[in-house]
Design a protein around this motif. Structure first.
Motif, PDB file in Angstrom:
ATOM      1  N   LEU A  39       0.858  -1.169   0.000  1.00  0.00           N
ATOM      2  CA  LEU A  39       0.000   0.000   0.000  1.00  0.00           C
ATOM      3  C   LEU A  39       0.897   1.223   0.000  1.00  0.00           C
ATOM      4  CD1 LEU A  39      -2.993   1.054   0.571  1.00  0.00           C
ATOM      5  CD2 LEU A  39      -2.198   1.258   2.907  1.00  0.00           C
ATOM      6  N   SER A  40       0.616   2.149  -0.899  1.00  0.00           N
ATOM      7  CA  SER A  40       1.418   3.352  -0.987  1.00  0.00           C
ATOM      8  C   SER A  40       0.507   4.563  -0.926  1.00  0.00           C
ATOM      9  CB  SER A  40       2.210   3.357  -2.294  1.00  0.00           C
ATOM     10  OG  SER A  40       2.982   4.526  -2.383  1.00  0.00           O
ATOM     11  N   ILE A  41       0.808   5.489  -0.012  1.00  0.00           N
ATOM     12  CA  ILE A  41       0.042   6.715   0.136  1.00  0.00           C
ATOM     13  C   ILE A  41       0.992   7.871  -0.178  1.00  0.00           C
ATOM     14  CG2 ILE A  41      -1.293   8.162   1.706  1.00  0.00           C
ATOM     15  CD1 ILE A  41      -1.899   5.578   3.291  1.00  0.00           C
ATOM     16  N   SER A  42       0.703   8.561  -1.268  1.00  0.00           N
ATOM     17  CA  SER A  42       1.561   9.638  -1.730  1.00  0.00           C
ATOM     18  C   SER A  42       1.733  10.700  -0.647  1.00  0.00           C
ATOM     19  CB  SER A  42       0.951  10.262  -2.984  1.00  0.00           C
ATOM     20  OG  SER A  42       1.758  11.309  -3.452  1.00  0.00           O
ATOM     21  N   GLY A  43       2.966  11.102  -0.393  1.00  0.00           N
ATOM     22  CA  GLY A  43       3.260  12.115   0.611  1.00  0.00           C
ATOM     23  C   GLY A  43       3.320  11.587   2.029  1.00  0.00           C
ATOM     24  N   PHE A  44       2.984  10.320   2.228  1.00  0.00           N
ATOM     25  CA  PHE A  44       3.004   9.734   3.574  1.00  0.00           C
ATOM     26  C   PHE A  44       4.007   8.598   3.672  1.00  0.00           C
ATOM     27  CE2 PHE A  44       1.363   6.823   6.860  1.00  0.00           C
ATOM     28  CZ  PHE A  44       1.452   7.667   7.944  1.00  0.00           C
ATOM     29  N   GLY A  45       3.852   7.592   2.810  1.00  0.00           N
ATOM     30  CA  GLY A  45       4.771   6.467   2.843  1.00  0.00           C
ATOM     31  C   GLY A  45       4.138   5.221   2.269  1.00  0.00           C
ATOM     32  N   SER A  46       4.820   4.110   2.447  1.00  0.00           N
ATOM     33  CA  SER A  46       4.304   2.852   1.922  1.00  0.00           C
ATOM     34  C   SER A  46       4.422   1.752   2.968  1.00  0.00           C
ATOM     35  CB  SER A  46       5.054   2.455   0.650  1.00  0.00           C
ATOM     36  OG  SER A  46       6.418   2.246   0.930  1.00  0.00           O
ATOM     37  N   LEU A  47       3.475   0.844   2.906  1.00  0.00           N
ATOM     38  CA  LEU A  47       3.462  -0.342   3.759  1.00  0.00           C
ATOM     39  C   LEU A  47       3.623  -1.541   2.843  1.00  0.00           C
ATOM     40  CD1 LEU A  47       0.411   0.619   5.957  1.00  0.00           C
ATOM     41  CD2 LEU A  47       2.717   0.329   6.799  1.00  0.00           C
ATOM     42  N   THR A  48       4.565  -2.402   3.147  1.00  0.00           N
ATOM     43  CA  THR A  48       4.775  -3.612   2.368  1.00  0.00           C
ATOM     44  C   THR A  48       4.865  -4.809   3.297  1.00  0.00           C
ATOM     45  OG1 THR A  48       7.163  -3.235   2.380  1.00  0.00           O
ATOM     46  CG2 THR A  48       5.960  -2.454   0.452  1.00  0.00           C
ATOM     47  N   VAL A  49       4.606  -5.972   2.735  1.00  0.00           N
ATOM     48  CA  VAL A  49       4.697  -7.214   3.489  1.00  0.00           C
ATOM     49  C   VAL A  49       5.962  -7.935   3.026  1.00  0.00           C
ATOM     50  CG1 VAL A  49       3.590  -9.413   4.001  1.00  0.00           C
ATOM     51  CG2 VAL A  49       2.200  -7.374   3.673  1.00  0.00           C
ATOM     52  N   ARG A  50       6.808  -8.302   3.977  1.00  0.00           N
ATOM     53  CA  ARG A  50       8.046  -9.026   3.670  1.00  0.00           C
ATOM     54  C   ARG A  50       8.061 -10.342   4.425  1.00  0.00           C
ATOM     55  NH1 ARG A  50      12.604  -4.551   4.348  1.00  0.00           N
ATOM     56  NH2 ARG A  50      12.052  -3.279   2.578  1.00  0.00           N
TER      57      ARG A  50
END
Length: 92
Positions: free
Chosen positions: A42-53
């Motif tokens: 999930l990527s939110i412009s200007g905020f950051g991204s959440l990824t699953v690793r």
């Protein structure tokens, strides 16, 4: 800030009721949770991204007993802040 404070701030900012703001926050969190549970990022412009690793299986040691313990592989959620967010946080 906790969830209740977020709902209060959102209600004040949007000039709406706390109930509507709470429903919006809960809906957003549910969508984010579902995407992460599916393994999508999930990527939110200007905020950051959440990824699953995927963290691979590894061997650790109990410091008290020095016994070796196998830690199974598991998924981790990783947050990566955007440069704009980092700049804003570091300016304050």
């Amino acid at each position: 800030m906790d969830k209740t404070e977020l709902i209060n701030e959102l209600a004040k900012s949007l000039n709406t009721t706390k109930k509507n703001a709470g429903e919006a926050v809960n809906a957003a969190l549910m969508i984010i949770t579902e995407h992460l549970a599916d393994g999508d990022g999930l990527s939110i412009s200007g905020f950051g991204s959440l990824t699953v690793r995927l963290t691979p299986e590894r061997t650790a040691r109990n410091p008290r007993t020095m016994e070796k313990v196998v830690i199974p592989e598991c998924n981790r959620i990783v947050f990566r802040p955007s440069p704009k967010l980092l700049e804003k946080v570091n300016d304050n």
